[in-house]
Design a protein around this motif. Sequence first.
Motif, PDB file in Angstrom:
ATOM      1  N   ARG A  77      -7.691  45.839 -25.380  1.00 12.85           N
ATOM      2  CA  ARG A  77      -6.259  46.127 -25.345  1.00 12.85           C
ATOM      3  C   ARG A  77      -5.891  47.004 -24.157  1.00 12.85           C
ATOM      4  O   ARG A  77      -4.810  46.860 -23.578  1.00 12.85           O
ATOM      5  CB  ARG A  77      -5.827  46.782 -26.662  1.00 12.85           C
ATOM      6  N   ILE A  78      -6.782  47.912 -23.790  1.00 12.60           N
ATOM      7  CA  ILE A  78      -6.532  48.728 -22.592  1.00 12.60           C
ATOM      8  C   ILE A  78      -6.514  47.848 -21.345  1.00 12.60           C
ATOM      9  O   ILE A  78      -5.653  47.980 -20.479  1.00 12.60           O
ATOM     10  CB  ILE A  78      -7.590  49.846 -22.478  1.00 12.60           C
ATOM     11  N   GLN A  79      -7.481  46.923 -21.276  1.00 14.47           N
ATOM     12  CA  GLN A  79      -7.493  46.013 -20.137  1.00 14.47           C
ATOM     13  C   GLN A  79      -6.246  45.141 -20.139  1.00 14.47           C
ATOM     14  O   GLN A  79      -5.680  44.837 -19.079  1.00 14.47           O
ATOM     15  CB  GLN A  79      -8.740  45.130 -20.182  1.00 14.47           C
ATOM     16  N   GLY A  80      -5.800  44.754 -21.324  1.00 15.58           N
ATOM     17  CA  GLY A  80      -4.573  43.968 -21.427  1.00 15.58           C
ATOM     18  C   GLY A  80      -3.369  44.706 -20.882  1.00 15.58           C
ATOM     19  O   GLY A  80      -2.493  44.104 -20.247  1.00 15.58           O
ATOM     20  N   MET A  81      -3.308  46.020 -21.106  1.00 14.77           N
ATOM     21  CA  MET A  81      -2.201  46.807 -20.563  1.00 14.77           C
ATOM     22  C   MET A  81      -2.242  46.820 -19.039  1.00 14.77           C
ATOM     23  O   MET A  81      -1.204  46.654 -18.375  1.00 14.77           O
ATOM     24  CB  MET A  81      -2.248  48.236 -21.114  1.00 14.77           C
ATOM     25  N   ALA A  82      -3.434  47.021 -18.481  1.00 12.37           N
ATOM     26  CA  ALA A  82      -3.565  47.022 -17.024  1.00 12.37           C
ATOM     27  C   ALA A  82      -3.236  45.647 -16.441  1.00 12.37           C
ATOM     28  O   ALA A  82      -2.528  45.541 -15.427  1.00 12.37           O
ATOM     29  CB  ALA A  82      -4.982  47.433 -16.631  1.00 12.37           C
ATOM     30  N   ASP A  83      -3.727  44.607 -17.079  1.00 13.19           N
ATOM     31  CA  ASP A  83      -3.438  43.250 -16.604  1.00 13.19           C
ATOM     32  C   ASP A  83      -1.941  42.950 -16.689  1.00 13.19           C
ATOM     33  O   ASP A  83      -1.389  42.267 -15.819  1.00 13.19           O
ATOM     34  CB  ASP A  83      -4.214  42.224 -17.433  1.00 13.19           C
ATOM     35  N   GLY A  84      -1.304  43.455 -17.731  1.00  8.75           N
ATOM     36  CA  GLY A  84       0.132  43.256 -17.865  1.00  8.75           C
ATOM     37  C   GLY A  84       0.907  43.881 -16.721  1.00  8.75           C
ATOM     38  O   GLY A  84       1.861  43.294 -16.210  1.00  8.75           O
ATOM     39  N   LEU A  85       0.491  45.064 -16.301  1.00  8.29           N
ATOM     40  CA  LEU A  85       1.147  45.724 -15.167  1.00  8.29           C
ATOM     41  C   LEU A  85       0.998  44.886 -13.901  1.00  8.29           C
ATOM     42  O   LEU A  85       1.941  44.763 -13.108  1.00  8.29           O
ATOM     43  CB  LEU A  85       0.549  47.117 -14.956  1.00  8.29           C
ATOM     44  N   ARG A  86      -0.187  44.310 -13.712  1.00  5.61           N
ATOM     45  CA  ARG A  86      -0.403  43.484 -12.512  1.00  5.61           C
ATOM     46  C   ARG A  86       0.425  42.201 -12.566  1.00  5.61           C
ATOM     47  O   ARG A  86       0.920  41.728 -11.539  1.00  5.61           O
ATOM     48  CB  ARG A  86      -1.883  43.163 -12.367  1.00  5.61           C
ATOM     49  N   THR A  87       0.549  41.636 -13.756  1.00  5.54           N
ATOM     50  CA  THR A  87       1.374  40.440 -13.888  1.00  5.54           C
ATOM     51  C   THR A  87       2.829  40.752 -13.576  1.00  5.54           C
ATOM     52  O   THR A  87       3.518  39.978 -12.898  1.00  5.54           O
ATOM     53  CB  THR A  87       1.255  39.852 -15.303  1.00  5.54           C
ATOM     54  N   VAL A  88       3.305  41.892 -14.048  1.00  7.87           N
ATOM     55  CA  VAL A  88       4.678  42.310 -13.740  1.00  7.87           C
ATOM     56  C   VAL A  88       4.844  42.505 -12.239  1.00  7.87           C
ATOM     57  O   VAL A  88       5.842  42.091 -11.639  1.00  7.87           O
ATOM     58  CB  VAL A  88       5.035  43.600 -14.502  1.00  7.87           C
ATOM     59  N   ALA A  89       3.847  43.114 -11.600  1.00  8.75           N
ATOM     60  CA  ALA A  89       3.920  43.337 -10.151  1.00  8.75           C
ATOM     61  C   ALA A  89       3.983  42.025  -9.385  1.00  8.75           C
ATOM     62  O   ALA A  89       4.654  41.924  -8.348  1.00  8.75           O
ATOM     63  CB  ALA A  89       2.713  44.151  -9.689  1.00  8.75           C
ATOM     64  N   ALA A  90       3.307  41.004  -9.883  1.00 10.20           N
ATOM     65  CA  ALA A  90       3.246  39.724  -9.181  1.00 10.20           C
ATOM     66  C   ALA A  90       4.508  38.889  -9.337  1.00 10.20           C
ATOM     67  O   ALA A  90       4.685  37.892  -8.635  1.00 10.20           O
ATOM     68  CB  ALA A  90       2.041  38.925  -9.682  1.00 10.20           C
ATOM     69  N   GLN A  91       5.379  39.283 -10.223  1.00  7.56           N
ATOM     70  CA  GLN A  91       6.587  38.509 -10.464  1.00  7.56           C
ATOM     71  C   GLN A  91       7.658  38.798  -9.423  1.00  7.56           C
ATOM     72  O   GLN A  91       7.578  39.770  -8.668  1.00  7.56           O
ATOM     73  CB  GLN A  91       7.120  38.812 -11.872  1.00  7.56           C
ATOM     74  N   HIS A  92       8.683  37.946  -9.405  1.00  7.77           N
ATOM     75  CA  HIS A  92       9.785  38.158  -8.476  1.00  7.77           C
ATOM     76  C   HIS A  92      10.500  39.460  -8.808  1.00  7.77           C
ATOM     77  O   HIS A  92      10.487  39.922  -9.950  1.00  7.77           O
ATOM     78  CB  HIS A  92      10.764  36.981  -8.551  1.00  7.77           C
ATOM     79  N   ASP A  93      11.115  40.043  -7.821  1.00  7.26           N
ATOM     80  CA  ASP A  93      11.910  41.247  -8.032  1.00  7.26           C
ATOM     81  C   ASP A  93      13.232  40.835  -8.681  1.00  7.26           C
ATOM     82  O   ASP A  93      13.982  40.032  -8.121  1.00  7.26           O
ATOM     83  CB  ASP A  93      12.174  41.945  -6.701  1.00  7.26           C
ATOM     84  N   PRO A  94      13.539  41.370  -9.866  1.00  8.35           N
ATOM     85  CA  PRO A  94      14.782  40.957 -10.530  1.00  8.35           C
ATOM     86  C   PRO A  94      16.031  41.597  -9.943  1.00  8.35           C
ATOM     87  O   PRO A  94      17.144  41.204 -10.292  1.00  8.35           O
ATOM     88  CB  PRO A  94      14.568  41.431 -11.967  1.00  8.35           C
ATOM     89  N   VAL A  95      15.838  42.559  -9.057  1.00  7.40           N
ATOM     90  CA  VAL A  95      16.973  43.288  -8.483  1.00  7.40           C
ATOM     91  C   VAL A  95      17.398  42.649  -7.167  1.00  7.40           C
ATOM     92  O   VAL A  95      16.573  42.258  -6.348  1.00  7.40           O
ATOM     93  CB  VAL A  95      16.603  44.769  -8.253  1.00  7.40           C
ATOM     94  N   GLY A  96      18.693  42.540  -6.958  1.00  8.12           N
ATOM     95  CA  GLY A  96      19.216  42.019  -5.701  1.00  8.12           C
ATOM     96  C   GLY A  96      19.351  40.515  -5.647  1.00  8.12           C
ATOM     97  O   GLY A  96      19.668  39.948  -4.594  1.00  8.12           O
ATOM     98  N   ARG A  97      19.152  39.833  -6.782  1.00 12.93           N
ATOM     99  CA  ARG A  97      19.325  38.382  -6.820  1.00 12.93           C
ATOM    100  C   ARG A  97      20.805  38.030  -6.729  1.00 12.93           C
ATOM    101  O   ARG A  97      21.648  38.680  -7.345  1.00 12.93           O
ATOM    102  CB  ARG A  97      18.757  37.801  -8.109  1.00 12.93           C
TER     103      ARG A  97
END
Length: 425
Positions: free
Chosen positions: A84-104
Motif C-alpha cells: 500500500r505504501i508503494q501504491g501511494m508512491a506509484d499514485g503520485l507518479r501517475t498523477v505527475a504523468a498526467q496532463h496539467d488540468p490548469v490552463g486548459r
Amino acid sequence: MSETVTPDVMKKTLETMGAKAKTASRALATLASEAKNRCLEQMAREIESARPEILAANATDLEAARTKGIAPAMIDRLTLTDARIQGMADGLRTVAAQHDPVGRILSKNVRPNGLEITKISVPIGVIGIIYESRPNVTVDAAGICLKAGNAVILRGGSEAFHSNLCLAGLLNRAAVACGLPDGVVQLVPWTDHAAVNLLLKMDRYLDLVIPRGGERLIRLVCAEATMPVLKHYKGVCHLFVDRECDIDQAVKIIVNAKCQRPGVCNALETLLIHRDIAPRFVPPFLAAMRENGVELRGDAEFCKLAPEALPATEEDYFAEYLALILAVRTVGSVEEAVEHINHYGSGHSDGILSTIPADIDYFFANVDSSTLYANASTRFTDGGEFGMGAEIGISTDKLHARGPMGADELTSYKYLVRGNGQIRP
C-alpha cells in the motif's frame, strides 16, 4: 498533538494555517507544470525511502485501534503495508504523468462586437479535506491538489493520527525541498473535534471542503460548513442479474464485487435477480456465497430458493454493510430493477449482468448513479482504476463533480475577455 490546547489558541493556529494556504494557493495557481511534476516525483521518493518510519507510525495507530475495538472494516482501511505504501508512491507518479488540468481552453468565441471570450480552467484555491481511517488519503489528496494548483488543509481521523502526521511531514519536506511555498500541504495538528467545527467556519480561507468517511461525518460537515461541500454519502451499490446472462461469469463478478474487499464504498451491497433466471442462477450463486462466508438477507421469493437466507427488512435494502452481508431481491424486469436502484441506491455504482443489449441500454439510460457497469464488478469505481493515479474521493453529488475525482475535478474556470476599445451601448 495537544489535547489541552485552548479554543483561542486552536482558532488562531487554524487561521494562521488558512492564511498560509491562501498565500500558497496564489503562487501555485501560476506554477509551471514541470515544477509541479518535479515535486510530485520528490514526494514519491520520500514516501518510498521512509517505509520503516511510516510503518512504525501506522503500527502505533493500529495498536490503539485494536485496543478500542474498532470494527474489522475500519482496521483494514487503517492498515498500511509495503504494497500500500508503494501504491501511494506509484499514485503520485501517475498523477505527475498526467496532463496539467490548469490552463486548459474550455471554450473560445468571438462576439459580433469583436470581443474575444476564452474560458479556461483554473485551480479552486484552498481545499479542506476531512477524512477517516485511510492514511493513504493524506498522500492522494496532497498529490492531486498540488497537480491542480490547489493548497490543501488536511484533517484526518484520530485513529490514523500518527500515520497522517508522518505522511504529511514527508510530503511537506518534499515540497520545501522543491522550493514550493510553505503552506501547500498542511495537517490539522489535533484530534479534538472542536478543530473540525472551527475549520468548517473558515470560509475566508477555504474555498471548498471535501469530507471522506462515514455518512455521519458527511452529514455533520454539510450541516456545519459555511463554504461549499463536495460530498460522498454512502455506497449502496447494486448488481442486477438479468433474465439472460452468462451465469458463471455473473457469479465470479458478484464474488469479486462483494468479497474482494467488503469494507469499501464500491463493494456490492444489494443483488437483484430476475425471477426468470433465478432457478438456474441461485444454486451456483449460493455455493459461491457459502464458500466466501457471506450472510444473505432476501425477500420471500429468494428465501424459498435459499433456505439459509434470513428475511430482509426494508432497512436492509438501504444499508451500506461494509461487511460480508448481502441483501437480495427478486424482480420481474429490468424496469423493476431500475426502479429499485433509483429508490434504494445512493447514486454511487450500479451494474447489470446481461447478454441482452436492449436491457443494458435501458439500464444505462435510466439508472441515476455516478458510475454504471455492464458485465463488470463495481469495484472498479476508483481513481486508480480510472487512470487518475489516485483520487480525492468518489462524489455522489451532481455539482460540480461526479464519480471518482482526480485533478481535473479540482479545477474551476474563469473567462478571459480581450477587446480593442469596446463599450456597452
